[in-house]
Design a protein around this motif. Structure first.
Motif, PDB file in Angstrom:
ATOM      1  N   HIS A  57       0.752  -1.468  -0.240  1.00 23.23           N
ATOM      2  CA  HIS A  57       0.323  -0.037   0.221  1.00 23.23           C
ATOM      3  C   HIS A  57       0.739   1.153  -0.036  1.00 23.23           C
ATOM      4  CE1 HIS A  57      -3.779  -2.517   0.392  1.00 23.23           C
ATOM      5  NE2 HIS A  57      -3.249  -3.091   2.113  1.00 23.23           N
ATOM      6  N   ALA A  58       1.813   1.134   0.473  1.00 23.12           N
ATOM      7  CA  ALA A  58       2.562   2.313   0.610  1.00 23.12           C
ATOM      8  C   ALA A  58       3.264   2.670  -0.879  1.00 23.12           C
ATOM      9  CB  ALA A  58       4.203   2.035   1.735  1.00 23.12           C
ATOM     10  N   GLN A  59       3.816   1.656  -1.606  1.00 18.91           N
ATOM     11  CA  GLN A  59       4.040   1.795  -2.681  1.00 18.91           C
ATOM     12  C   GLN A  59       3.153   3.124  -3.649  1.00 18.91           C
ATOM     13  OE1 GLN A  59       5.481  -1.750  -4.193  1.00 18.91           O
ATOM     14  NE2 GLN A  59       7.225  -2.139  -2.944  1.00 18.91           N
ATOM     15  N   ARG A  60       2.399   2.896  -3.464  1.00 23.22           N
ATOM     16  CA  ARG A  60       0.922   3.383  -4.464  1.00 23.22           C
ATOM     17  C   ARG A  60       1.047   4.454  -3.896  1.00 23.22           C
ATOM     18  NH1 ARG A  60      -4.220   1.795  -3.642  1.00 23.22           N
ATOM     19  NH2 ARG A  60      -4.399   3.443  -5.671  1.00 23.22           N
ATOM     20  N   LEU A  61       1.223   4.494  -2.979  1.00 23.25           N
ATOM     21  CA  LEU A  61       0.272   6.107  -1.502  1.00 23.25           C
ATOM     22  C   LEU A  61       2.060   6.972  -2.389  1.00 23.25           C
ATOM     23  CD1 LEU A  61      -0.777   7.621  -0.622  1.00 23.25           C
ATOM     24  CD2 LEU A  61      -0.244   6.538   2.171  1.00 23.25           C
ATOM     25  N   ARG A  62       3.379   6.040  -2.200  1.00 24.28           N
ATOM     26  CA  ARG A  62       4.218   6.980  -2.884  1.00 24.28           C
ATOM     27  C   ARG A  62       4.259   7.672  -3.826  1.00 24.28           C
ATOM     28  NH1 ARG A  62       7.340   3.376  -1.196  1.00 24.28           N
ATOM     29  NH2 ARG A  62       8.249   4.248   0.743  1.00 24.28           N
ATOM     30  N   ALA A  63       3.674   6.629  -4.730  1.00 23.08           N
ATOM     31  CA  ALA A  63       3.646   6.981  -6.127  1.00 23.08           C
ATOM     32  C   ALA A  63       2.599   8.075  -6.700  1.00 23.08           C
ATOM     33  CB  ALA A  63       3.761   5.676  -7.087  1.00 23.08           C
ATOM     34  N   PHE A  64       1.504   8.581  -5.586  1.00 25.37           N
ATOM     35  CA  PHE A  64       0.579   8.799  -5.576  1.00 25.37           C
ATOM     36  C   PHE A  64       1.270  10.529  -5.245  1.00 25.37           C
ATOM     37  CE2 PHE A  64      -2.750  11.497  -3.302  1.00 25.37           C
ATOM     38  CZ  PHE A  64      -3.491  11.756  -4.322  1.00 25.37           C
ATOM     39  N   LEU A  65       2.371  10.610  -4.201  1.00 23.90           N
ATOM     40  CA  LEU A  65       2.170  11.656  -3.305  1.00 23.90           C
ATOM     41  C   LEU A  65       3.852  11.729  -3.734  1.00 23.90           C
ATOM     42  CD1 LEU A  65       1.752  10.549   0.347  1.00 23.90           C
ATOM     43  CD2 LEU A  65       0.140  12.103  -1.076  1.00 23.90           C
ATOM     44  N   GLU A  66       4.574  11.423  -5.083  1.00 19.10           N
ATOM     45  CA  GLU A  66       5.809  12.366  -5.120  1.00 19.10           C
ATOM     46  C   GLU A  66       6.024  13.271  -5.820  1.00 19.10           C
ATOM     47  OE1 GLU A  66       7.257   9.184  -7.705  1.00 19.10           O
ATOM     48  OE2 GLU A  66       8.350   7.706  -6.126  1.00 19.10           O
ATOM     49  N   SER A  67       4.506  13.634  -6.975  1.00 17.55           N
ATOM     50  CA  SER A  67       4.077  14.419  -7.280  1.00 17.55           C
ATOM     51  C   SER A  67       4.708  16.221  -6.507  1.00 17.55           C
ATOM     52  CB  SER A  67       3.461  14.878  -8.431  1.00 17.55           C
ATOM     53  OG  SER A  67       2.293  15.166  -8.096  1.00 17.55           O
ATOM     54  N   GLU A  68       4.249  15.858  -5.323  1.00 19.51           N
ATOM     55  CA  GLU A  68       3.390  16.816  -4.185  1.00 19.51           C
ATOM     56  C   GLU A  68       4.284  17.241  -3.100  1.00 19.51           C
ATOM     57  OE1 GLU A  68      -0.100  17.904  -4.247  1.00 19.51           O
ATOM     58  OE2 GLU A  68      -0.309  16.198  -5.144  1.00 19.51           O
TER      59      GLU A  68
END
Length: 222
Positions: A57-68
């Motif tokens: 789950h953390a991998q998916r969330l990290r990808a979501f937040l990288e641009s932030e």
């Protein structure tokens, strides 16, 4: 110039909402509506929580937040239960240009006894249970503290899934109690008001109920 300053003042700050194990976007509905009414721009980050581990789950969330991470605007978070553990796994190696604030609702920061028992028979169906276990070698005991965001914790006094002493985290800015259970905390009026106050002020209200944590022989809050 004055018009631009006024526009900056009125700009809505962003909040990412993250549900816990077996949750979905609908369990975040009350919290989402409340924050929107109070001039926050909200995003509900949802995931299929049962069939994967916390690190998946953390991998998916990290990808979501990288641009932030490099945004000039602060990004706040409100998490429920396992959602807070997933975020902790992401924050371990992310740096923020403009750090926001984090409110953790009923987080199993030191594991859950219920997860420990359930993992014995359901680990293969739900690997995250082992990650949330009170077992000394579980993931929750290996994650670093939250360094990048001011963190406040709200715990439920009637929570049967996450023990009060498990909700504390060593470098929290504040910790308060609300008279409700594990899921009710997402929509309890007192919980909503305290969440809003912390997002604005970096601490909870003066009148909120607080109890000092106990410490283990290793110096870890439990």
């Amino acid at each position: 110039m004055e018009a631009r300053d006024h526009q900056e003042f009125d700009r809505k700050q962003r909040v990412i909402l993250i549900h816990g194990l077996s949750g979905n976007r609908w369990v975040l509905g009350s919290l989402n509506r409340f924050l929107k009414r109070n001039n926050y721009q909200t995003t509900r980050w949802c995931y299929r929580s049962v069939g994967n581990s916390v690190m998946n789950h953390a991998q998916r969330l990290r990808a979501f937040l990288e641009s932030e991470a490099d945004s000039p605007e602060p990004l706040h978070f409100v998490t429920h239960s396992m959602g807070g553990i997933i975020l902790r796994a992401v924050l371990a190696d992310m740096k923020w240009h403009q750090p926001g604030r984090l409110v953790m609702l009923a987080p199993p920061n030191h594991g859950s006894r219920v997860a420990y028992l359930a993992a014995k028979g359901l680990h293969y169906l739900c690997p995250a249970l082992s990650d949330l276990s009170t077992s000394p070698d579980s993931l929750v005991h290996r994650l670093p503290m939250v360094e990048s965001l001011d963190t406040g914790v709200i715990a439920g006094t009637q929570d049967l899934l996450v023990h009060l002493e498990s909700t504390y985290i060593a470098n929290q800015a504040d910790h308060v109690l609300v008279p409700c259970g594990h899921n009710r905390i997402l929509r309890h009026p007192e919980s909503l008001q305290e969440t809003l106050y912390f997002l604005k002020n970096g601490r909870f209200t003066e009148g909120a109920r607080r109890v000092a944590p106990t410490a283990s022989p290793r110096g870890v809050v439990v």
